[in-house]
Structures are given as C-alpha cells and as structure tokens.
Design a protein around this motif. Sequence first.
Motif, PDB file in Angstrom:
ATOM      1  N   LEU A   8      39.025  45.709  50.319  1.00 11.89           N
ATOM      2  CA  LEU A   8      39.310  44.300  50.037  1.00 11.89           C
ATOM      3  C   LEU A   8      40.233  43.736  51.099  1.00 11.89           C
ATOM      4  O   LEU A   8      41.031  44.466  51.687  1.00 11.89           O
ATOM      5  CB  LEU A   8      40.051  44.159  48.702  1.00 11.89           C
ATOM      6  CG  LEU A   8      39.416  44.654  47.431  1.00 11.89           C
ATOM      7  CD1 LEU A   8      40.443  44.644  46.314  1.00 11.89           C
ATOM      8  CD2 LEU A   8      38.259  43.765  47.069  1.00 11.89           C
ATOM      9  N   GLU A   9      40.161  42.439  51.299  1.00 11.14           N
ATOM     10  CA  GLU A   9      41.172  41.744  52.092  1.00 11.14           C
ATOM     11  C   GLU A   9      41.896  40.792  51.159  1.00 11.14           C
ATOM     12  O   GLU A   9      41.262  40.000  50.463  1.00 11.14           O
ATOM     13  CB  GLU A   9      40.572  40.992  53.266  1.00 11.14           C
ATOM     14  CG  GLU A   9      41.641  40.364  54.136  1.00 11.14           C
ATOM     15  CD  GLU A   9      41.124  39.806  55.454  1.00 11.14           C
ATOM     16  OE1 GLU A   9      41.941  39.232  56.187  1.00 11.14           O
ATOM     17  OE2 GLU A   9      39.924  39.938  55.736  1.00 11.14           O
ATOM     18  N   ILE A  10      43.197  40.905  51.150  1.00 12.49           N
ATOM     19  CA  ILE A  10      44.050  40.079  50.295  1.00 12.49           C
ATOM     20  C   ILE A  10      44.999  39.297  51.197  1.00 12.49           C
ATOM     21  O   ILE A  10      45.706  39.891  52.015  1.00 12.49           O
ATOM     22  CB  ILE A  10      44.896  40.957  49.338  1.00 12.49           C
ATOM     23  CG1 ILE A  10      44.020  41.875  48.490  1.00 12.49           C
ATOM     24  CG2 ILE A  10      45.838  40.106  48.505  1.00 12.49           C
ATOM     25  CD1 ILE A  10      43.195  41.185  47.458  1.00 12.49           C
ATOM     26  N   SER A  11      45.023  37.995  51.063  1.00 14.26           N
ATOM     27  CA  SER A  11      45.998  37.168  51.767  1.00 14.26           C
ATOM     28  C   SER A  11      47.124  36.874  50.792  1.00 14.26           C
ATOM     29  O   SER A  11      46.891  36.284  49.737  1.00 14.26           O
ATOM     30  CB  SER A  11      45.365  35.859  52.241  1.00 14.26           C
ATOM     31  OG  SER A  11      44.361  36.122  53.187  1.00 14.26           O
ATOM     32  N   ALA A  12      48.326  37.330  51.145  1.00 10.95           N
ATOM     33  CA  ALA A  12      49.450  37.153  50.221  1.00 10.95           C
ATOM     34  C   ALA A  12      50.767  37.191  50.986  1.00 10.95           C
ATOM     35  O   ALA A  12      50.848  37.752  52.073  1.00 10.95           O
ATOM     36  CB  ALA A  12      49.431  38.236  49.147  1.00 10.95           C
ATOM     37  N   ILE A  36      40.478  51.240  48.181  1.00 10.14           N
ATOM     38  CA  ILE A  36      40.660  51.867  46.875  1.00 10.14           C
ATOM     39  C   ILE A  36      39.621  52.970  46.739  1.00 10.14           C
ATOM     40  O   ILE A  36      38.413  52.709  46.789  1.00 10.14           O
ATOM     41  CB  ILE A  36      40.509  50.831  45.749  1.00 10.14           C
ATOM     42  CG1 ILE A  36      41.498  49.679  45.962  1.00 10.14           C
ATOM     43  CG2 ILE A  36      40.700  51.482  44.389  1.00 10.14           C
ATOM     44  CD1 ILE A  36      41.188  48.437  45.166  1.00 10.14           C
ATOM     45  N   TYR A  37      40.090  54.187  46.573  1.00  7.28           N
ATOM     46  CA  TYR A  37      39.238  55.363  46.462  1.00  7.28           C
ATOM     47  C   TYR A  37      39.164  55.767  44.990  1.00  7.28           C
ATOM     48  O   TYR A  37      40.198  55.977  44.351  1.00  7.28           O
ATOM     49  CB  TYR A  37      39.808  56.520  47.275  1.00  7.28           C
ATOM     50  CG  TYR A  37      39.888  56.243  48.764  1.00  7.28           C
ATOM     51  CD1 TYR A  37      38.953  56.796  49.632  1.00  7.28           C
ATOM     52  CD2 TYR A  37      40.885  55.443  49.299  1.00  7.28           C
ATOM     53  CE1 TYR A  37      39.018  56.547  51.002  1.00  7.28           C
ATOM     54  CE2 TYR A  37      40.957  55.187  50.660  1.00  7.28           C
ATOM     55  CZ  TYR A  37      40.028  55.744  51.509  1.00  7.28           C
ATOM     56  OH  TYR A  37      40.089  55.500  52.855  1.00  7.28           O
ATOM     57  N   LYS A  57      37.444  41.742  41.376  1.00  4.38           N
ATOM     58  CA  LYS A  57      37.868  40.689  40.460  1.00  4.38           C
ATOM     59  C   LYS A  57      39.287  40.935  39.957  1.00  4.38           C
ATOM     60  O   LYS A  57      40.130  40.036  39.975  1.00  4.38           O
ATOM     61  CB  LYS A  57      36.888  40.642  39.282  1.00  4.38           C
ATOM     62  CG  LYS A  57      37.018  39.467  38.385  1.00  4.38           C
ATOM     63  CD  LYS A  57      35.927  39.552  37.309  1.00  4.38           C
ATOM     64  CE  LYS A  57      35.643  38.205  36.717  1.00  4.38           C
ATOM     65  NZ  LYS A  57      34.600  38.275  35.694  1.00  4.38           N
ATOM     66  N   LYS A  58      39.571  42.162  39.540  1.00  2.00           N
ATOM     67  CA  LYS A  58      40.876  42.490  38.969  1.00  2.00           C
ATOM     68  C   LYS A  58      41.994  42.389  40.006  1.00  2.00           C
ATOM     69  O   LYS A  58      43.021  41.766  39.766  1.00  2.00           O
ATOM     70  CB  LYS A  58      40.841  43.893  38.374  1.00  2.00           C
ATOM     71  CG  LYS A  58      42.117  44.289  37.688  1.00  2.00           C
ATOM     72  CD  LYS A  58      41.940  45.581  36.928  1.00  2.00           C
ATOM     73  CE  LYS A  58      43.051  45.718  35.922  1.00  2.00           C
ATOM     74  NZ  LYS A  58      42.823  46.799  34.987  1.00  2.00           N
ATOM     75  N   ILE A  59      41.794  42.989  41.164  1.00  2.00           N
ATOM     76  CA  ILE A  59      42.862  43.035  42.172  1.00  2.00           C
ATOM     77  C   ILE A  59      43.012  41.693  42.883  1.00  2.00           C
ATOM     78  O   ILE A  59      44.129  41.196  43.058  1.00  2.00           O
ATOM     79  CB  ILE A  59      42.626  44.186  43.161  1.00  2.00           C
ATOM     80  CG1 ILE A  59      42.583  45.532  42.413  1.00  2.00           C
ATOM     81  CG2 ILE A  59      43.685  44.204  44.244  1.00  2.00           C
ATOM     82  CD1 ILE A  59      43.783  45.826  41.530  1.00  2.00           C
ATOM     83  N   SER A  60      41.916  41.079  43.263  1.00  7.56           N
ATOM     84  CA  SER A  60      42.003  39.779  43.934  1.00  7.56           C
ATOM     85  C   SER A  60      42.596  38.713  43.019  1.00  7.56           C
ATOM     86  O   SER A  60      43.417  37.904  43.446  1.00  7.56           O
ATOM     87  CB  SER A  60      40.634  39.332  44.431  1.00  7.56           C
ATOM     88  OG  SER A  60      40.204  40.162  45.485  1.00  7.56           O
ATOM     89  N   ALA A  61      42.199  38.709  41.759  1.00  7.67           N
ATOM     90  CA  ALA A  61      42.739  37.715  40.816  1.00  7.67           C
ATOM     91  C   ALA A  61      44.247  37.858  40.677  1.00  7.67           C
ATOM     92  O   ALA A  61      44.961  36.867  40.554  1.00  7.67           O
ATOM     93  CB  ALA A  61      42.062  37.866  39.456  1.00  7.67           C
ATOM     94  N   CYS A  86      46.565  51.565  42.287  1.00  8.14           N
ATOM     95  CA  CYS A  86      46.010  52.830  41.801  1.00  8.14           C
ATOM     96  C   CYS A  86      46.141  52.943  40.287  1.00  8.14           C
ATOM     97  O   CYS A  86      45.209  53.402  39.609  1.00  8.14           O
ATOM     98  CB  CYS A  86      46.709  53.998  42.500  1.00  8.14           C
ATOM     99  SG  CYS A  86      45.794  55.548  42.436  1.00  8.14           S
ATOM    100  N   ASP A  87      47.257  52.499  39.759  1.00  7.84           N
ATOM    101  CA  ASP A  87      47.488  52.554  38.309  1.00  7.84           C
ATOM    102  C   ASP A  87      46.635  51.549  37.533  1.00  7.84           C
ATOM    103  O   ASP A  87      46.471  51.691  36.328  1.00  7.84           O
ATOM    104  CB  ASP A  87      48.966  52.281  37.994  1.00  7.84           C
ATOM    105  CG  ASP A  87      49.882  53.428  38.396  1.00  7.84           C
ATOM    106  OD1 ASP A  87      49.394  54.541  38.651  1.00  7.84           O
ATOM    107  OD2 ASP A  87      51.109  53.194  38.468  1.00  7.84           O
TER     108      ASP A  87
END
Length: 109
Positions: A8-12, A36-37, A57-61, A86-87
């Motif tokens: 994923l690419e996350i801009s933050a 994420i493995y 969806k979960k991580i980007s949101a 990871c958690d």
Amino acid sequence: MYYVVKRLEISAAHSLMLSYESKCEDLHGHNWIVKIYCKSESLNEDGMVTDFTLIKKKISAALDHKNLNEVLPFNPTAENIARWICDNVENAYRVEVWESEMNMAAYER
C-alpha cells in the motif's frame, strides 16, 4: 503454508515525540510504502489467506491522508506503525513501513 503480500501507499503526516532535539519533532509528511505479509495453513471459505481489498480498506481508511498523531494512541514512529498494522490485519505476521526509499522499519511476530 499459504503466503500473500499486500503493498500500500499511504500519504500521512506525523510529528515525533523524542528524547532528543530533531527536525522530526515538527509536523511533516511521508508517502509511506507499507508491505503487509500474511500467512495461513489453510484458506478461508473464499479460497484466500486474507482478502487484499479488506486489508487496503482497513489500513487506508485508518491512516491515509491523516495526521497520525491524531488517529494513533502512541508515538507514530515507523516501528510503532508497523506493529499496529500487524496487530490489526488478519493473518499478518510481518509488516514493513518505508518512510522513504532509504528508511524502513519492520515488525514481525
């Protein structure tokens, strides 16, 4: 054993609370690359280890286009972010968080 990897690419943005003086204490942003493995000895009823779309969806949101200091309950270092992801992803066992091409932190259970 089945394995999948989601990138994923996350801009933050974030600012770090450190025990020493650093420019990272000021609010700044990254285009984070997150890998994420996940693994499982068996596939779910849909024939998957973990659905790629649900991971995104979960991580980007939660993180994309956010100030991480406002959404995470800890000092948002790359190491802490890797563990949090990871958690929070089903079947995840390793997460890499790249702040830049040259800086990566990983968490592995």
